[in-house]
Scaffold this motif. Structure first.
Motif, mmCIF file in Angstrom:
data_model
loop_
_atom_site.group_PDB
_atom_site.id
_atom_site.type_symbol
_atom_site.label_atom_id
_atom_site.label_comp_id
_atom_site.label_asym_id
_atom_site.label_seq_id
_atom_site.Cartn_x
_atom_site.Cartn_y
_atom_site.Cartn_z
ATOM 1 N N ASP A 87 5.575 16.374 11.311
ATOM 2 C CA ASP A 87 4.904 15.727 12.428
ATOM 3 C C ASP A 87 3.688 16.556 12.795
ATOM 4 O O ASP A 87 3.761 17.792 12.874
ATOM 5 C CB ASP A 87 5.847 15.632 13.631
ATOM 6 N N LEU A 88 2.564 15.895 13.039
ATOM 7 C CA LEU A 88 1.324 16.595 13.341
ATOM 8 C C LEU A 88 0.989 16.510 14.818
ATOM 9 O O LEU A 88 1.221 15.475 15.452
ATOM 10 C CB LEU A 88 0.168 16.005 12.530
ATOM 11 N N ASP B 198 1.989 13.035 2.754
ATOM 12 C CA ASP B 198 2.512 11.813 2.131
ATOM 13 C C ASP B 198 2.520 11.929 0.606
ATOM 14 O O ASP B 198 3.525 11.616 -0.035
ATOM 15 C CB ASP B 198 1.682 10.592 2.547
ATOM 16 N N GLU C 123 -2.143 14.543 6.924
ATOM 17 C CA GLU C 123 -1.138 13.473 6.879
ATOM 18 C C GLU C 123 -1.096 12.849 5.483
ATOM 19 O O GLU C 123 -0.020 12.622 4.916
ATOM 20 C CB GLU C 123 -1.452 12.415 7.929
ATOM 21 N N ILE D 265 1.886 21.507 12.303
ATOM 22 C CA ILE D 265 2.810 20.646 11.572
ATOM 23 C C ILE D 265 4.214 21.197 11.792
ATOM 24 O O ILE D 265 4.473 22.370 11.515
ATOM 25 C CB ILE D 265 2.503 20.610 10.057
ATOM 26 N N ALA E 18 -6.249 16.282 10.749
ATOM 27 C CA ALA E 18 -4.923 15.670 10.795
ATOM 28 C C ALA E 18 -4.827 14.500 9.821
ATOM 29 O O ALA E 18 -3.798 14.327 9.153
ATOM 30 C CB ALA E 18 -4.597 15.220 12.216
ATOM 31 N N ASP E 19 -5.885 13.704 9.724
ATOM 32 C CA ASP E 19 -5.893 12.589 8.763
ATOM 33 C C ASP E 19 -5.721 13.116 7.340
ATOM 34 O O ASP E 19 -4.925 12.582 6.556
ATOM 35 C CB ASP E 19 -7.190 11.789 8.863
#
Length: 153
Positions: A27-28, A20, A16, A41, A12-13
């Motif tokens: 949204d995760l 970006d 994300e 997602i 997820a990191d």
């Protein structure tokens, strides 16, 4: 050994940061499904550009890159599953239709049917569907050529 939740967090990191950099809305959500970390997602925005990533081939490619990123962090092979805007459900429905057509063809021809190469996750779904229908399937081939052969039981 890295816990699945931690593996999902690493994935997820990475995702994300990817969203970006690509300036894509999303949204995760992290879960563990079938003993594998699943990162989903989604976007509630009607104007979201997340659909740019929802093509099944794009999802598969992004999943592989995500797995590599997690592997770099953990030094262990990652089995993270990625779902973008319901792409997994859509692919499962496609696989269900493929299995139905394949079983019909077996009934018509009484010949083994070779399916197109697919990921291990997709092969697992197909094996389960074939077994539920009372038929036999096995995987053949190596690497990207690995595929399923469906046989009459």
């Amino acid at each position: 050994m890295v816990e699945m939740e931690q593996e999902g967090e690493y994935a997820a990191d990475f995702l994300e940061e990817f969203l970006d950099v690509a300036d894509i809305d999303g949204d995760l959500d992290i879960a563990v499904v079938n003993e594998r970390p699943l990162v989903t997602i989604t976007s509630e925005l009607a104007s979201s550009n997340l659909k740019l990533l929802s093509d099944p081939e794009t999802v598969t490619a992004l999943q592989e890159v995500t797995r590599l990123a997690v592997q770099m962090k953990t030094s262990e092979i990652s089995r993270v599953i990625l779902d973008v805007s319901g792409s997994r459900k859509k692919r499962e429905e496609e696989l269900e239709f493929l299995v139905e057509k394949t079983l019909q063809k077996i009934e018509e021809t009484d010949k083994d049917q070779h399916l197109e190469p697919m990921t291990s996750y997709e092969r697992k779904i197909v094996h389960d569907l074939v077994a539920e229908a009372g038929y036999v399937s096995e995987s053949e081939g190596q690497g990207k050529d690995r595929h399923i052969v469906v046989k009459n039981s």
